[in-house]
Design a protein around this motif. Structure first.
Motif, PDB file in Angstrom:
ATOM      1  N   ALA A  79     -34.151  -5.779 -24.399  1.00 58.57           N
ATOM      2  CA  ALA A  79     -33.381  -6.686 -23.727  1.00 58.57           C
ATOM      3  C   ALA A  79     -33.101  -5.617 -22.166  1.00 58.57           C
ATOM      4  N   TYR A  80     -32.110  -4.538 -22.400  1.00 56.88           N
ATOM      5  CA  TYR A  80     -32.391  -4.090 -21.660  1.00 56.88           C
ATOM      6  C   TYR A  80     -33.360  -3.277 -20.894  1.00 56.88           C
ATOM      7  N   LYS A  81     -34.427  -3.269 -20.913  1.00 55.38           N
ATOM      8  CA  LYS A  81     -35.917  -3.007 -20.291  1.00 55.38           C
ATOM      9  C   LYS A  81     -35.517  -3.630 -19.631  1.00 55.38           C
ATOM     10  N   TYR A  82     -35.871  -4.886 -20.123  1.00 56.59           N
ATOM     11  CA  TYR A  82     -35.609  -5.851 -19.046  1.00 56.59           C
ATOM     12  C   TYR A  82     -34.419  -5.993 -17.604  1.00 56.59           C
ATOM     13  N   GLN A  83     -33.332  -5.768 -17.750  1.00 53.29           N
ATOM     14  CA  GLN A  83     -32.614  -5.461 -17.182  1.00 53.29           C
ATOM     15  C   GLN A  83     -32.224  -4.575 -16.796  1.00 53.29           C
ATOM     16  N   TYR A  84     -32.941  -3.431 -16.345  1.00 53.53           N
ATOM     17  CA  TYR A  84     -33.479  -2.162 -16.019  1.00 53.53           C
ATOM     18  C   TYR A  84     -33.953  -2.172 -15.169  1.00 53.53           C
ATOM     19  N   VAL A  85     -34.888  -3.032 -14.777  1.00 53.47           N
ATOM     20  CA  VAL A  85     -36.373  -3.296 -14.592  1.00 53.47           C
ATOM     21  C   VAL A  85     -35.523  -4.339 -13.097  1.00 53.47           C
ATOM     22  N   HIS A  86     -34.478  -4.713 -13.986  1.00 54.51           N
ATOM     23  CA  HIS A  86     -34.790  -6.459 -12.802  1.00 54.51           C
ATOM     24  C   HIS A  86     -33.325  -7.155 -12.325  1.00 54.51           C
ATOM     25  N   LEU A  87     -32.420  -5.761 -12.525  1.00 58.88           N
ATOM     26  CA  LEU A  87     -31.053  -6.752 -12.535  1.00 58.88           C
ATOM     27  C   LEU A  87     -29.789  -4.888 -12.574  1.00 58.88           C
ATOM     28  N   ILE A  88     -30.309  -4.229 -13.298  1.00 64.03           N
ATOM     29  CA  ILE A  88     -28.668  -3.135 -13.669  1.00 64.03           C
ATOM     30  C   ILE A  88     -28.726  -2.406 -12.102  1.00 64.03           C
ATOM     31  N   ILE A  89     -28.546  -1.849 -11.220  1.00 66.70           N
ATOM     32  CA  ILE A  89     -28.050  -0.865 -10.153  1.00 66.70           C
ATOM     33  C   ILE A  89     -27.478   0.168 -11.000  1.00 66.70           C
ATOM     34  N   ARG A  90     -27.925   1.487 -10.991  1.00 66.43           N
ATOM     35  CA  ARG A  90     -26.993   2.352 -11.069  1.00 66.43           C
ATOM     36  C   ARG A  90     -26.246   3.737 -10.001  1.00 66.43           C
ATOM     37  N   THR A  91     -24.669   3.096 -10.361  1.00 66.73           N
ATOM     38  CA  THR A  91     -23.819   3.477  -8.717  1.00 66.73           C
ATOM     39  C   THR A  91     -24.031   5.019  -9.051  1.00 66.73           C
ATOM     40  N   TYR A  92     -23.867   5.552 -10.056  1.00 64.24           N
ATOM     41  CA  TYR A  92     -24.044   7.125  -9.972  1.00 64.24           C
ATOM     42  C   TYR A  92     -24.437   8.317 -11.239  1.00 64.24           C
ATOM     43  N   GLU A  93     -24.805   9.322 -10.688  1.00 63.36           N
ATOM     44  CA  GLU A  93     -25.385   9.923 -12.366  1.00 63.36           C
ATOM     45  C   GLU A  93     -24.313  11.075 -12.948  1.00 63.36           C
ATOM     46  N   ASN A  94     -24.992  11.107 -14.096  1.00 60.90           N
ATOM     47  CA  ASN A  94     -23.552  11.980 -14.358  1.00 60.90           C
ATOM     48  C   ASN A  94     -24.839  13.259 -15.513  1.00 60.90           C
ATOM     49  N   GLY A  95     -25.957  13.402 -14.719  1.00 55.73           N
ATOM     50  CA  GLY A  95     -26.446  14.311 -15.005  1.00 55.73           C
ATOM     51  C   GLY A  95     -27.104  14.578 -16.856  1.00 55.73           C
ATOM     52  N   GLY A  96     -27.444  13.407 -17.431  1.00 52.52           N
ATOM     53  CA  GLY A  96     -26.944  12.863 -18.928  1.00 52.52           C
ATOM     54  C   GLY A  96     -26.194  13.943 -19.710  1.00 52.52           C
ATOM     55  N   GLU A  97     -25.128  13.810 -19.842  1.00 49.71           N
ATOM     56  CA  GLU A  97     -24.116  14.855 -20.241  1.00 49.71           C
ATOM     57  C   GLU A  97     -23.860  13.719 -21.164  1.00 49.71           C
ATOM     58  N   LEU A  98     -24.001  12.696 -21.420  1.00 47.13           N
ATOM     59  CA  LEU A  98     -23.774  12.286 -22.543  1.00 47.13           C
ATOM     60  C   LEU A  98     -24.579  11.579 -23.768  1.00 47.13           C
ATOM     61  N   TRP A  99     -25.882  12.198 -23.871  1.00 39.63           N
ATOM     62  CA  TRP A  99     -26.903  12.522 -24.465  1.00 39.63           C
ATOM     63  C   TRP A  99     -26.178  14.059 -25.736  1.00 39.63           C
ATOM     64  N   TYR A 100     -25.703  14.499 -24.694  1.00 42.73           N
ATOM     65  CA  TYR A 100     -24.826  15.670 -26.082  1.00 42.73           C
ATOM     66  C   TYR A 100     -24.373  15.254 -26.978  1.00 42.73           C
ATOM     67  N   GLY A 101     -23.224  13.912 -26.445  1.00 42.25           N
ATOM     68  CA  GLY A 101     -22.626  12.450 -27.463  1.00 42.25           C
ATOM     69  C   GLY A 101     -24.001  11.844 -28.602  1.00 42.25           C
ATOM     70  N   MET A 102     -23.958  11.577 -27.691  1.00 40.59           N
ATOM     71  CA  MET A 102     -25.814  10.785 -28.786  1.00 40.59           C
ATOM     72  C   MET A 102     -25.731  11.554 -30.080  1.00 40.59           C
ATOM     73  N   HIS A 103     -26.594  13.470 -29.467  1.00 44.61           N
ATOM     74  CA  HIS A 103     -27.217  13.587 -30.535  1.00 44.61           C
ATOM     75  C   HIS A 103     -25.950  14.214 -31.422  1.00 44.61           C
ATOM     76  N   TYR A 104     -24.994  14.631 -31.354  1.00 40.25           N
ATOM     77  CA  TYR A 104     -23.702  14.628 -32.279  1.00 40.25           C
ATOM     78  C   TYR A 104     -23.292  13.700 -32.877  1.00 40.25           C
ATOM     79  N   TYR A 105     -22.944  12.654 -32.521  1.00 38.95           N
ATOM     80  CA  TYR A 105     -22.761  11.357 -33.791  1.00 38.95           C
ATOM     81  C   TYR A 105     -23.734  11.256 -34.144  1.00 38.95           C
ATOM     82  N   SER A 106     -24.938  11.276 -33.858  1.00 41.31           N
ATOM     83  CA  SER A 106     -26.487  11.040 -34.510  1.00 41.31           C
ATOM     84  C   SER A 106     -26.104  12.320 -36.009  1.00 41.31           C
ATOM     85  N   MET A 107     -26.356  13.173 -35.848  1.00 42.93           N
ATOM     86  CA  MET A 107     -25.949  14.037 -36.579  1.00 42.93           C
ATOM     87  C   MET A 107     -25.022  13.842 -38.047  1.00 42.93           C
ATOM     88  N   THR A 108     -23.818  13.024 -36.989  1.00 46.77           N
ATOM     89  CA  THR A 108     -22.590  13.131 -38.085  1.00 46.77           C
ATOM     90  C   THR A 108     -23.045  12.074 -38.851  1.00 46.77           C
TER      91      THR A 108
END
Length: 458
Positions: free
Chosen positions: A308-337
């Motif tokens: 679903a999100y692959k389709y959305q990113y290809v055809h619809l979603i427009i990223r208005t800003y970038e944060n340098g992947g900072e959310l990945w740190y939280g993804m790893h931390y909470y996955s390990m939690t």
């Protein structure tokens, strides 16, 4: 009157032209090695102990209206919001426990007698999904409230900072939500039997814990059957578009109105989306021994969410800003939690089930998880957060003429850098309305340009 107007004009001019200090400043360096050093060392610490130096967000990421707030204000506001949210955890736990206890048709029938007259199939369907729907509605309110507090109370200075704040607290609320539902479904329903026979507490809890998995199975099935289809259908913008057509006259339904409303660029609020995905991950790893079917449902959920999100990113979603992947740190931390919670839950479940042989074999699992967690963070965390000095030196050597690429207006407020040649959006083209009355569709062939130049004819 003329003298008063002149005085007001002079006063307004002085106010506009006078320098106004803010709590934020942007500094551009001539080399990357200097920038890499400054971001990792205390700057002017003796003169200004409260000063904080961080990597600058992109201009599109900034919340310009919050830049003027001082560090002192944001610090005290953050403390106040943190106290409020921690207090909300206790309040939220009470709410969820109450909802889990009363959102059953047996209890609702006391106030709504007609429920007892429902068709047995319909009664069973509503009884299984009502607590799930109520829980989903309550959970949907959490990121909205947290985001408003971060934006308008704490005055965080970038959109990514707001999303990271929402991400952390929203996931914390969801984890607490799991344990509140488990406790409200096991301890509260067995407390009478435990009081009557204290020695049967272990047996009662061991038998009651798996029954709560039915609620989470219904929750994940509901997400599969309603969450992902609604993501693809985009019912929200469709409903808003229909409401706009009902409320606005044809002469008022301009391009600016639609582009600021239902036809606005679609984006993803990662602070809301990622905790929802991590919530499903946590459920699947916590209950993979107690209710293995949850793992199968979670696998289907992740596959469909990816598509679903692959389709959305290809055809619809427009990223208005970038944060340098900072959310990945939280993804790893909470996955390990979540993985740590899973191992502890599994050990406790085996102990409750009197697994004398299995429980000792599971004791090394938490140690293995902690060692793997520390290894990944020690190996990759700091090197990914900041540019290595050697890499900065190599980039400086490859391109030494950074001054020629410097854009002075890069970090200026967008309203101060807009070209004077840009005019308002087109209202009509050759008398053609923006929305066709018969089809209800937008006339894109006439309105392909969102900005016109001064002097162009409508």
């Amino acid at each position: 009157v003329e003298n008063v107007l002149n005085k007001l004009k002079d006063k307004f001019k002085k106010k506009i032209m006078s320098p106004v200090s803010t709590g934020t400043a942007f500094v551009t360096f001539r080399s990357r090695r200097t920038q890499a050093m400054i971001c990792q060392v205390p700057l002017l610490f003796e003169q200004y102990p409260a000063i904080t130096v961080t990597k600058s967000p992109t201009p599109s990421d900034l919340l310009w209206e919050n830049l003027s707030y001082s560090t002192t204000y944001t610090s005290y506001a953050s403390i106040g919001v943190m106290v409020l949210l921690y207090s909300g955890l206790l309040f939220w736990s009470t709410i969820i426990a109450f909802v889990a206890a009363v959102s059953t048709l047996a209890n609702l029938a006391t106030y709504l007698p007609f429920i007892n007259d429902l068709n047995p199939v319909l009664y069973a369907l509503i009884a299984g999904n009502l607590p799930v729907v109520v829980n989903i509605v309550f959970q949907a309110l959490i990121p909205i409230v947290i985001g408003m507090l971060a934006h308008y109370v704490e005055r965080r200075k970038s959109r990514s900072a707001v999303e990271i704040h929402v991400f952390r607290w929203y996931f914390l609320y969801q984890v607490i939500n799991i344990f509140v539902l488990v406790l409200s479904g096991s301890i509260f329903t067995s407390i009478a039997n435990i009081i009557a026979s204290p020695t049967s507490a272990v047996t009662l809890l061991g038998a009651a814990l798996p029954t709560v998995s039915v609620f989470f199975i219904n929750f994940m099935i509901t997400q599969l059957l309603s969450g992902i289809p609604s993501l693809l259908l985009r019912l929200g913008p469709l409903v808003i578009f229909k409401v706009y057509k009902m409320l606005f006259k044809e002469s008022q339904l301009t391009q600016r109105t639609l582009f600021a409303g239902p036809l606005a660029d679609a984006s993803v609020s990662y602070g809301t989306v990622l905790p929802a995905v991590l919530y499903v991950l946590t459920l699947s790893v916590v209950y993979w021994v107690i209710a293995p079917i949850l793992s199968a449902i979670a696998a289907v959920f992740f596959v469909l969410t990816y598509l679903a999100y692959k389709y959305q990113y290809v055809h619809l979603i427009i990223r208005t800003y970038e944060n340098g992947g900072e959310l990945w740190y939280g993804m790893h931390y909470y996955s390990m939690t979540a993985l740590m919670i899973s191992t502890l839950t599994m050990i406790g479940f085996m102990a409750l089930k009197l697994g004398a042989a299995e429980t000792p074999l599971l004791l090394p699992l938490p140690v293995i998880v902690i060692l793997a967690w520390r290894y990944t963070e020690n190996s990759f965390l700091r090197s990914s957060m900041y540019m290595p000095f050697s890499s900065a030196v190599d980039m400086d050597n490859d391109s030494s003429d950074h001054a020629s690429n410097f854009f002075p207006e890069y970090s200026k407020q967008p309203s101060m850098t807009t070209s004077v040649l840009e005019g308002p959006w087109i209202y009509r083209v050759n008398g053609t309305p923006l929305v066709d009355k018969k089809t209800g569709q937008v006339n894109d062939i006439y309105y392909s340009d969102s900005v016109r130049k001064v002097g162009d004819k409508d």
